[in-house]
Design an enzyme around this catalytic site. Structure first.
Site, PDB file in Angstrom:
ATOM      1  N   GLU A 172      -6.590   4.495   8.250  1.00  0.00           N
ATOM      2  CA  GLU A 172      -6.412   5.927   7.939  1.00  0.00           C
ATOM      3  C   GLU A 172      -7.678   6.506   7.315  1.00  0.00           C
ATOM      4  O   GLU A 172      -7.994   7.679   7.510  1.00  0.00           O
ATOM      5  CB  GLU A 172      -5.177   6.112   7.033  1.00  0.00           C
ATOM      6  CG  GLU A 172      -3.892   5.906   7.831  1.00  0.00           C
ATOM      7  CD  GLU A 172      -2.701   5.420   7.030  1.00  0.00           C
ATOM      8  OE1 GLU A 172      -2.722   5.473   5.793  1.00  0.00           O
ATOM      9  OE2 GLU A 172      -1.725   4.975   7.669  1.00  0.00           O
TER      10      GLU A 172
ATOM     11  N   HIS B  83      -9.312   0.956   5.392  1.00  0.00           N
ATOM     12  CA  HIS B  83      -8.006   1.149   6.041  1.00  0.00           C
ATOM     13  C   HIS B  83      -8.206   2.082   7.239  1.00  0.00           C
ATOM     14  O   HIS B  83      -9.027   3.001   7.186  1.00  0.00           O
ATOM     15  CB  HIS B  83      -7.017   1.748   5.041  1.00  0.00           C
ATOM     16  CG  HIS B  83      -5.612   1.745   5.559  1.00  0.00           C
ATOM     17  ND1 HIS B  83      -5.168   2.677   6.466  1.00  0.00           N
ATOM     18  CD2 HIS B  83      -4.570   0.918   5.322  1.00  0.00           C
ATOM     19  CE1 HIS B  83      -3.894   2.419   6.763  1.00  0.00           C
ATOM     20  NE2 HIS B  83      -3.512   1.349   6.071  1.00  0.00           N
TER      21      HIS B  83
ATOM     22  N   LYS C  95      -0.013   4.282  -0.270  1.00  0.00           N
ATOM     23  CA  LYS C  95      -0.667   5.451   0.333  1.00  0.00           C
ATOM     24  C   LYS C  95      -0.473   6.679  -0.581  1.00  0.00           C
ATOM     25  O   LYS C  95      -0.456   6.538  -1.801  1.00  0.00           O
ATOM     26  CB  LYS C  95      -0.146   5.687   1.750  1.00  0.00           C
ATOM     27  CG  LYS C  95      -0.170   4.406   2.593  1.00  0.00           C
ATOM     28  CD  LYS C  95       0.082   4.644   4.036  1.00  0.00           C
ATOM     29  CE  LYS C  95       0.167   3.320   4.766  1.00  0.00           C
ATOM     30  NZ  LYS C  95       0.182   3.461   6.204  1.00  0.00           N
TER      31      LYS C  95
ATOM     32  N   SER D 260       3.747  -2.580  10.247  1.00  0.00           N
ATOM     33  CA  SER D 260       5.204  -2.609  10.437  1.00  0.00           C
ATOM     34  C   SER D 260       5.845  -3.943  10.031  1.00  0.00           C
ATOM     35  O   SER D 260       6.794  -4.406  10.670  1.00  0.00           O
ATOM     36  CB  SER D 260       5.568  -2.246  11.882  1.00  0.00           C
ATOM     37  OG  SER D 260       5.187  -0.909  12.154  1.00  0.00           O
TER      38      SER D 260
ATOM     39  N   GLU E  97      -5.059  -5.286  10.835  1.00  0.00           N
ATOM     40  CA  GLU E  97      -4.046  -4.232  10.976  1.00  0.00           C
ATOM     41  C   GLU E  97      -4.272  -3.491  12.290  1.00  0.00           C
ATOM     42  O   GLU E  97      -5.074  -2.532  12.330  1.00  0.00           O
ATOM     43  CB  GLU E  97      -4.140  -3.243   9.814  1.00  0.00           C
ATOM     44  CG  GLU E  97      -3.885  -3.866   8.462  1.00  0.00           C
ATOM     45  CD  GLU E  97      -3.295  -2.846   7.506  1.00  0.00           C
ATOM     46  OE1 GLU E  97      -2.206  -3.108   6.987  1.00  0.00           O
ATOM     47  OE2 GLU E  97      -3.906  -1.791   7.310  1.00  0.00           O
TER      48      GLU E  97
ATOM     49  N   GLY F 236       2.840   1.863  10.749  1.00  0.00           N
ATOM     50  CA  GLY F 236       3.819   2.939  10.589  1.00  0.00           C
ATOM     51  C   GLY F 236       4.571   3.299  11.863  1.00  0.00           C
ATOM     52  O   GLY F 236       5.234   4.329  11.923  1.00  0.00           O
TER      53      GLY F 236
ATOM     54  N   ASN G 230       0.865  -1.184   0.000  1.00  0.00           N
ATOM     55  CA  ASN G 230       0.000   0.000   0.000  1.00  0.00           C
ATOM     56  C   ASN G 230       0.901   1.233   0.000  1.00  0.00           C
ATOM     57  O   ASN G 230       1.540   1.532   1.001  1.00  0.00           O
ATOM     58  CB  ASN G 230      -0.881  -0.032   1.268  1.00  0.00           C
ATOM     59  CG  ASN G 230      -1.689   1.241   1.447  1.00  0.00           C
ATOM     60  OD1 ASN G 230      -1.801   2.051   0.527  1.00  0.00           O
ATOM     61  ND2 ASN G 230      -2.265   1.401   2.629  1.00  0.00           N
TER      62      ASN G 230
END
Ligand code: PEP
Length: 253
Positions: free
Chosen positions: A95, A93, A11, A208, A163, A169, A9
């Site tokens: 985010e 996701h 992003k 990660s 996730e 991240g 991904n």
């Protein structure tokens, strides 16, 4: 048999210069024993497809609107992603859930849109650190799974990505036992809802994943691959992850 999947991904990263990474990945993964997918920004989908040529490298979108077309400024439909060469689309996701207030119902509608357009949906879910520390991880994930996976979903059109929000991240990863516990709970919930068809859904871990921890994660039961953010941006980082998944997919003699 569930085909293992290494999904990257990108992003909001990548311009035409990044197509060199696509070319490198396309050449280096054509013999992989797993499926390899890159979800670049939508601006690069068409060109990434062209750059990969006839290689089996696949591409996907990072989000889609639930509607097929219309007055939705700035949005992109599943049909448009498919037209640009996408085979997959990531939905839900964290985010998107956090930055755009996406609910489970919205995620389920997007997954339905993906199916309508002939795309496979990668449905993301995961708990926050506060939820984990409160002992709520399994309850949160169970609720997200129930609400985000639409009725009629099947392993052929839906992938689930666990996730944990606190691992995305951050360089933090759950322990192997924590990943195993969540993936076992996801499988049990899928079997409960979809009967034996529940075995067909691929379960990815994301958060990660790096060359240094990939093999350990891929050795865990019910881990069918990974959704990778930062370490998918450079072929030099993503290729060892693909190699670790390929090795995990190799038949044992
Ligand atoms: C992600 O954003 O889906 C992700 C897993 O990111 P990272 O690998 O950078 O933690």
């Amino acid at each position: 048999m569930r085909r293992k999947l290494a999904a990257g991904n990108w992003k909001m990263n990548g311009t035409r210069a990044s197509l060199d990474e696509v070319r490198t990945l396309a050449a280096a993964t054509s013999g992989a024993r797993c499926e390899v997918l890159i979800c670049p920004p939508a601006t690069l989908l068409s060109r990434a497809n062209e750059a990969a040529g006839t290689a089996p490298l696949r591409f996907g979108g990072q989000d889609c609107h639930a509607d097929p077309s219309g007055a939705r400024t700035g949005d992109i439909s599943a049909e448009q992603l498919a037209d640009a060469g996408a085979r997959y689309v990531i939905v839900g996701h964290s985010e998107r859930r956090t930055d755009h207030g996406e609910t489970d119902a919205m995620v389920a509608a997007k997954a339905l849109a993906a199916r309508r357009a002939g795309l496979k949906a990668i449905i993301c879910l995961g708990e926050t650190l506060v939820e984990r520390e409160a002992g709520q991880a399994l309850a949160v994930i169970g609720r997200q799974l129930a609400g985000s996976v639409p009725d009629g979903a099947a392993g052929a059109d839906t992938v689930i990505a666990y996730e944990p929000v606190w691992a995305i991240g951050t360089g933090l990863t759950p322990t192997p036992d924590q990943i195993t516990e969540v993936h076992a709970a996801l499988r049990a919930a899928l079997l409960d809802r979809f009967g034996s068809g529940g075995w067909d859904f691929r379960l990815l871990y994301g958060g990660s994943v790096k060359p240094g921890n990939a093999a350990e994660i891929f050795a865990l039961p019910e881990v069918d691959g990974a959704l990778v953010g930062g370490a998918s941006l450079k072929a030099a980082d993503f290729l060892p992850i693909v190699a670790a998944l390929s090795a995990a997919a190799a038949p044992v003699n």
